[in-house]
Scaffold this motif. Structure first.
Motif, PDB file in Angstrom:
ATOM      1  N   VAL B   6       0.961  -1.131   0.065  1.00 41.93           N
ATOM      2  CA  VAL B   6      -0.093   0.096   0.105  1.00 41.93           C
ATOM      3  C   VAL B   6       0.883   1.133  -0.013  1.00 41.93           C
ATOM      4  O   VAL B   6       1.847   1.516   0.892  1.00 41.93           O
ATOM      5  N   PHE B   7       0.448   2.107  -0.942  1.00 43.92           N
ATOM      6  CA  PHE B   7       1.515   3.359  -0.973  1.00 43.92           C
ATOM      7  C   PHE B   7       3.072   2.887  -1.159  1.00 43.92           C
ATOM      8  O   PHE B   7       3.827   3.409  -0.454  1.00 43.92           O
ATOM      9  N   GLY B   8       3.362   1.799  -1.819  1.00 46.41           N
ATOM     10  CA  GLY B   8       4.784   1.563  -2.084  1.00 46.41           C
ATOM     11  C   GLY B   8       5.541   0.926  -0.857  1.00 46.41           C
ATOM     12  O   GLY B   8       6.506   0.652  -0.973  1.00 46.41           O
ATOM     13  N   VAL B   9       4.628   0.419   0.238  1.00 45.54           N
ATOM     14  CA  VAL B   9       5.329  -0.150   1.491  1.00 45.54           C
ATOM     15  C   VAL B   9       4.710  -1.555   1.492  1.00 45.54           C
ATOM     16  O   VAL B   9       3.335  -1.833   1.346  1.00 45.54           O
ATOM     17  N   LYS B  10       5.494  -2.441   1.697  1.00 49.69           N
ATOM     18  CA  LYS B  10       5.156  -3.974   1.959  1.00 49.69           C
ATOM     19  C   LYS B  10       4.387  -3.924   3.276  1.00 49.69           C
ATOM     20  O   LYS B  10       5.004  -3.455   4.415  1.00 49.69           O
ATOM     21  N   LYS B  11       3.214  -4.491   3.418  1.00 46.12           N
ATOM     22  CA  LYS B  11       2.363  -4.686   4.445  1.00 46.12           C
ATOM     23  C   LYS B  11       2.263  -6.124   5.147  1.00 46.12           C
ATOM     24  O   LYS B  11       2.463  -7.199   4.638  1.00 46.12           O
ATOM     25  N   PRO B  12       1.883  -6.081   6.453  1.00 41.36           N
ATOM     26  CA  PRO B  12       1.812  -7.317   7.221  1.00 41.36           C
ATOM     27  C   PRO B  12       0.583  -8.110   6.699  1.00 41.36           C
ATOM     28  O   PRO B  12       0.215  -8.995   7.435  1.00 41.36           O
ATOM     29  N   PHE B  13      -0.132  -7.587   5.820  1.00 40.87           N
ATOM     30  CA  PHE B  13      -1.350  -8.324   5.465  1.00 40.87           C
ATOM     31  C   PHE B  13      -1.172  -8.836   4.197  1.00 40.87           C
ATOM     32  O   PHE B  13      -0.388  -8.405   3.564  1.00 40.87           O
ATOM     33  N   THR B  14      -2.210  -9.781   3.556  1.00 43.68           N
ATOM     34  CA  THR B  14      -2.028 -10.405   2.387  1.00 43.68           C
ATOM     35  C   THR B  14      -2.941  -9.865   1.312  1.00 43.68           C
ATOM     36  O   THR B  14      -2.855 -10.231   0.273  1.00 43.68           O
ATOM     37  N   GLU B  15      -3.894  -9.328   1.745  1.00 45.88           N
ATOM     38  CA  GLU B  15      -4.862  -8.729   0.793  1.00 45.88           C
ATOM     39  C   GLU B  15      -5.735  -7.587   1.404  1.00 45.88           C
ATOM     40  O   GLU B  15      -5.700  -7.387   2.463  1.00 45.88           O
ATOM     41  N   VAL B  16      -5.920  -6.587   0.317  1.00 39.65           N
ATOM     42  CA  VAL B  16      -6.904  -5.560   0.924  1.00 39.65           C
ATOM     43  C   VAL B  16      -8.314  -5.909   0.832  1.00 39.65           C
ATOM     44  O   VAL B  16      -8.652  -6.375  -0.354  1.00 39.65           O
ATOM     45  N   ILE B  17      -9.198  -5.817   1.877  1.00 35.17           N
ATOM     46  CA  ILE B  17     -10.492  -6.156   1.786  1.00 35.17           C
ATOM     47  C   ILE B  17     -11.245  -4.900   1.765  1.00 35.17           C
ATOM     48  O   ILE B  17     -11.139  -4.061   2.635  1.00 35.17           O
ATOM     49  N   LYS B  18     -12.233  -4.616   0.504  1.00 33.68           N
ATOM     50  CA  LYS B  18     -12.834  -3.551   0.218  1.00 33.68           C
ATOM     51  C   LYS B  18     -14.047  -3.983   0.710  1.00 33.68           C
ATOM     52  O   LYS B  18     -14.890  -4.352   0.181  1.00 33.68           O
ATOM     53  N   ALA B  19     -14.448  -3.200   2.175  1.00 27.15           N
ATOM     54  CA  ALA B  19     -15.673  -3.220   2.631  1.00 27.15           C
ATOM     55  C   ALA B  19     -16.230  -1.765   2.276  1.00 27.15           C
ATOM     56  O   ALA B  19     -17.141  -1.387   3.335  1.00 27.15           O
ATOM     57  N   ASN B  20     -16.080  -1.226   1.431  1.00 25.20           N
ATOM     58  CA  ASN B  20     -16.434   0.064   0.852  1.00 25.20           C
ATOM     59  C   ASN B  20     -17.456   0.316   0.160  1.00 25.20           C
ATOM     60  O   ASN B  20     -18.314   1.388   0.240  1.00 25.20           O
ATOM     61  N   ILE B  21     -17.782  -0.606  -0.813  1.00 21.96           N
ATOM     62  CA  ILE B  21     -18.834  -0.365  -1.749  1.00 21.96           C
ATOM     63  C   ILE B  21     -19.701  -1.603  -1.551  1.00 21.96           C
ATOM     64  O   ILE B  21     -19.508  -2.872  -1.405  1.00 21.96           O
ATOM     65  N   GLY B  22     -21.040  -0.900  -2.063  1.00 19.32           N
ATOM     66  CA  GLY B  22     -22.209  -2.129  -1.919  1.00 19.32           C
ATOM     67  C   GLY B  22     -22.165  -3.022  -3.293  1.00 19.32           C
ATOM     68  O   GLY B  22     -23.166  -2.702  -4.149  1.00 19.32           O
ATOM     69  N   ASP B  23     -21.368  -4.081  -3.429  1.00 22.45           N
ATOM     70  CA  ASP B  23     -20.855  -4.629  -4.488  1.00 22.45           C
ATOM     71  C   ASP B  23     -20.939  -5.700  -4.149  1.00 22.45           C
ATOM     72  O   ASP B  23     -19.823  -6.439  -4.010  1.00 22.45           O
ATOM     73  N   ALA B  24     -22.052  -6.648  -4.438  1.00 22.79           N
ATOM     74  CA  ALA B  24     -21.951  -8.016  -3.610  1.00 22.79           C
ATOM     75  C   ALA B  24     -21.257  -9.005  -4.563  1.00 22.79           C
ATOM     76  O   ALA B  24     -20.289  -9.669  -4.020  1.00 22.79           O
ATOM     77  N   HIS B  25     -21.361  -8.914  -5.700  1.00 29.77           N
ATOM     78  CA  HIS B  25     -20.546 -10.079  -6.454  1.00 29.77           C
ATOM     79  C   HIS B  25     -18.910  -9.708  -6.308  1.00 29.77           C
ATOM     80  O   HIS B  25     -18.136 -10.628  -6.141  1.00 29.77           O
ATOM     81  N   ALA B  26     -18.391  -8.390  -6.259  1.00 29.13           N
ATOM     82  CA  ALA B  26     -17.172  -8.099  -6.044  1.00 29.13           C
ATOM     83  C   ALA B  26     -16.749  -8.657  -4.504  1.00 29.13           C
ATOM     84  O   ALA B  26     -15.593  -9.030  -4.515  1.00 29.13           O
ATOM     85  N   MET B  27     -17.664  -9.035  -3.722  1.00 32.43           N
ATOM     86  CA  MET B  27     -17.211  -9.582  -2.725  1.00 32.43           C
ATOM     87  C   MET B  27     -17.653 -11.010  -2.378  1.00 32.43           C
ATOM     88  O   MET B  27     -17.453 -11.607  -1.289  1.00 32.43           O
ATOM     89  N   GLY B  28     -17.545 -11.507  -3.664  1.00 31.62           N
ATOM     90  CA  GLY B  28     -17.766 -13.175  -3.671  1.00 31.62           C
ATOM     91  C   GLY B  28     -19.188 -13.712  -3.519  1.00 31.62           C
ATOM     92  O   GLY B  28     -18.980 -14.864  -3.816  1.00 31.62           O
ATOM     93  N   GLN B  29     -20.080 -12.767  -3.554  1.00 30.21           N
ATOM     94  CA  GLN B  29     -21.507 -13.433  -3.817  1.00 30.21           C
ATOM     95  C   GLN B  29     -21.717 -14.079  -5.153  1.00 30.21           C
ATOM     96  O   GLN B  29     -21.173 -13.507  -6.157  1.00 30.21           O
ATOM     97  N   LYS B  30     -22.023 -15.055  -5.265  1.00 26.02           N
ATOM     98  CA  LYS B  30     -22.286 -15.871  -6.412  1.00 26.02           C
ATOM     99  C   LYS B  30     -23.612 -15.520  -7.138  1.00 26.02           C
ATOM    100  O   LYS B  30     -24.503 -15.269  -6.629  1.00 26.02           O
ATOM    101  N   PRO B  31     -23.606 -15.311  -8.550  1.00 27.87           N
ATOM    102  CA  PRO B  31     -24.762 -14.880  -9.120  1.00 27.87           C
ATOM    103  C   PRO B  31     -26.080 -16.136  -8.901  1.00 27.87           C
ATOM    104  O   PRO B  31     -25.642 -17.207  -8.618  1.00 27.87           O
ATOM    105  N   ILE B  32     -27.046 -15.676  -9.203  1.00 21.09           N
ATOM    106  CA  ILE B  32     -28.223 -16.560  -8.824  1.00 21.09           C
ATOM    107  C   ILE B  32     -28.350 -17.191 -10.288  1.00 21.09           C
ATOM    108  O   ILE B  32     -28.537 -16.658 -11.373  1.00 21.09           O
ATOM    109  N   THR B  33     -28.250 -18.639 -10.438  1.00 18.67           N
ATOM    110  CA  THR B  33     -28.272 -19.644 -11.380  1.00 18.67           C
ATOM    111  C   THR B  33     -29.408 -19.070 -12.791  1.00 18.67           C
ATOM    112  O   THR B  33     -29.115 -18.949 -13.683  1.00 18.67           O
TER     113      THR B  33
END
Ligand SMILES: Cc1ncc(COP(=O)(O)O)c(C=O)c1O
Ligand SMILES: Cc1ncc(COP(=O)(O)O)c(C=O)c1O
Lengths: 449, 449
Positions: B6-33
């Motif tokens: 983040v900002f060019g610095v290596k971080k102690p976490f392995t992914e950025v979790i984006k809990a900022n947008i109301g975007d269900a599929h982007a957060m892993g929700q699967k489409p309804i078949t």
């Protein structure tokens, strides 16, 4: 079935033929298989296991899905559009323009070209009173422009295309128009449609150079609507992108003239209007204005992702070594060849009719023939409170079930009359339509003589 | 992979979790078949011969295709949207509102609810100086509203939701806001979001009645943003549509109060944001204004047809006697049950942390907890030219890789601080996020005490 009613009256024809909108699929053109295969795979990725789909279509679908949030086209994208698709667009432009570089950061995907055009006008229009932004548009014009300008309270500056010279653009006319406009507004933008709608002309390289020089001299932002870039039919005509010509004119121009170019998935060989895919490329845009633009497009979140996916396929079609290539090329060529044939037919048949004069349909999807209307018809129309070419088109619709758009919908020189017809109906149907209109025109002329 | 910068610095976490947008599929929700099967069939009708697809999905696809120009979703639709889909929307509304009638002519399909909301604001805003249109919006608000109002040069009239009463809406506050605003503008519109974004409250029937009465008294056009109508979790809470309440209040209200209600394919159980499907229903709109609206939406031709098709499936889902019903209901219920569980978890965990106070997440997809920031942190932020809750969120991002939106992005009472977090991450990940934020909050508080 087999019956047709217009305004509550049963008609002697069995269907209304809508030759009024540039909507290829609505006129029976079939979708290109490759495009739709990839879209189906993107919509329902379970199909990626299906051996009915060729490998390259699967590979495209996988690449698009990987670029989507959660690997779903159901996620919002960034407002400017999916990054890897913007890269593909930039590569497409570079290839089209023989290597002139294109920066994905300058590409904005949009909800069709309409959205991009309206957004750009909105960005550029400001001011009040004598400072109001003036925007130059061709007459005849595509009505999106006049509607957007009215909506933004901008000043519409008309420049007339030269019907006697195949609807070409004349620099003296541009100068006249801008000089007159400077009296009452602040001209800041010139819009060009090439190939032209509704007029079907394709601009020469020389003409494009002249326009660019004019834009530089007059400090105008150049909006190049190039959604028909693959629709060029006439011998000796070729599509020259404004960007390419700009860069070939050297740094004096290529580093100074501000420009935006628009493209769409709706036209060309694909005719995929319903997906609302499109993009614009901005060139030499002031960084502050560009920041404004980026903010402006973020309000509505993002363009529809299926349209973005489709655009990706259009700018990155199957390559010769890929399994879908042959079929894709066959389908593409068939569409474009049929359009070229129909462009020729249209000019030819209309020009046999006394009272109809038709310029060659060099490109795009329309003809805009001039019609001579008898004075009695003009008087009758006026007595009924109708514009004469509207009166003509309404009568054509009632008597023959053919739907055209009167020239007055696009603007035309005072005292002249036209209609716009698409060349999209299938060849046999188009012949039928051309014959019906020709017969109607003769009958109409007799009736009012 | 497994590293995060983040900002060019290596971080102690392995992914950025984006809990900022109301975007269900982007957060892993699967489409309804079912939805995606029909969309794939519409995109590539050759699949209609494939026995992998259930009959009802094929029948829906056929019905949609028959309503499209040339039977292709690649054709433009009418600007207001495909007629049979508008009929299905009207029927959906009638069923939802226990029989109160809905006219397909009052339904406008759109490029997501965003498009419909912006269009409606544009239609209603006019005037200059003291006559400028004032539009009442809740604070905290969904930023689409403030952005659109700024863009239209309308006056934004803030009314504050009552955090101490579960973010409920207080009529005295509405009166205060409108009375103050009448000094300098012409208040004409009130916007309500129910269930609320960013605040997650669900309005009581009583409150809705009060708002309607207020709108009538003050002659305000009521814009009801109801995109979260299926997202209600809290015991004792229920979604009441503004339209239904309006009609149940009798003709004195149901024939006079002008209203528009908005819905979308982006939220609820489907979370299909990328397709940009949505609609609005207008009620009691002056015929002249409605004609204006119809003209306004025609400029951009039509909403994306795949989004229209998707909306059709949402308003007309599989019925109990159809083969897709069981699977559809299972998937739908699973999504909504998980959201309800996560809504509860979120409130519960945050409220164990000293310095975080969190109202119940009654509905929608967000929590908007209040955070107590030490004075030293506030001073430090100000010294760095940052809003304090932005300072907090940036630190959280840098230290934990969790992305939230500071409360200042939505508006909040002076001197209070919040953040918005979505409850969309999968349950286990959400627990992890809640724990990380809680730990961070305690550490942050210690660091600046
Ligand atoms: C000249 C021109 N520009 C733009 C458009 C809009 O295209 P889209 O469907 O991409 O919005 C059209 C559509 O007919 C057009 O003719
Ligand atoms: C309250 C509210 N209204 C409208 C929208 C826009 O939704 P759409 O994706 O349909 O444009 C959102 C999206 O988050 C929202 O939260």
């Amino acid at each position: 079935i087999g019956e047709c009613w217009v305004f509550g009256v049963k008609k002697p024809f069995t269907e209304v033929i809508k030759a009024n909108i540039g909507d290829a699929h609505a006129m029976g053109q079939k979708p290109i298989t490759f495009l739709r295969q990839v879209l189906a795979l993107c919509a329902y990725p379970d199909l990626l296991d299906d051996n009915k789909f060729p490998d390259d279509s699967k590979q495209r679908a996988r690449r698009i899905l990987e670029a989507c949030g959660g690997h779903s086209i159901g996620a919002y994208s960034s407002s400017q559009g999916i990054e890897c698709i913007r890269q593909d667009v930039a590569r497409y432009i570079e290839k089209r323009d023989d290597g002139i570089s294109s920066d994905p950061d300058n590409i904005y995907l949009a909800t069709g070209a309409s959205d991009a055009i309206v957004t750009m006008l909105k960005l550029l229009v400001c001011g009040k009173g004598r400072d109001r932004t003036g925007v130059m548009i061709s007459i005849p014009q595509y009505p999106l422009y006049s509607a957007a300008l009215a909506d933004l309270a901008a000043v519409q500056i008309n420049y007339y295309l030269d019907e006697d010279k195949c609807w070409s653009l004349d620099i003296a006319e541009l100068k006249r128009a801008v000089t007159a406009a400077r009296q009452h507004c602040n001209p800041r933008v010139i819009c060009i449609i090439n190939p032209g709608n509704p007029t079907g002309q394709v601009q020469s390289r020389q003409c494009i150079e002249d326009v660019i020089r004019f834009a530089k001299e007059e400090h105008l932002f150049l909006m190049a609507d190039e959604v028909y870039q693959d629709n060029v039919y006439a011998e000796g005509c070729k599509f020259h992108s404004f960007k390419r010509v700009l860069f070939e004119m050297g740094p004096e121009y290529s580093t100074t003239v501000e420009m935006a170019s628009f493209h769409s998935t709706s036209k060309c060989y694909m005719g995929e209007c319903g997906f609302r895919g499109g993009y614009m490329e901005v060139i030499n845009m002031d960084p502050e204005v560009k920041a404004q633009l980026t903010k402006l497009v973020s309000v509505r979140l993002c363009p529809p992702v299926p349209g973005q996916a489709l655009l990706d396929l259009v700018v990155n079609p199957p390559q010769p070594d890929e399994p879908s290539y042959d079929k894709f090329m066959k389908e593409r060529t068939a569409v474009l060849a049929a359009l070229a044939e129909k462009a020729g037919l249209t000019e030819q048949i209309f020009n046999t009719v006394p009272g109809i004069t038709c310029n060659p349909v060099q490109g795009a999807m329309y003809t805009f023939p001039r019609i001579t209307l008898p004075q009695k018809a003009i008087d009758k129309a006026k007595a009924e409170g109708q514009v004469p070419d509207m009166f003509y088109c309404m009568k054509l619709l009632e008597e023959e079930g053919i739907c055209l758009v009167p020239g007055s919908g696009f603007g035309q020189r005072e005292g002249t009359f036209h209609f716009r017809m698409t060349i999209l109906p299938p060849t046999e149907k188009l012949k039928f339509v051309l014959q019906k209109i020709s017969d109607f025109h003769i009958r109409f002329t007799q009736e009012f003589s």
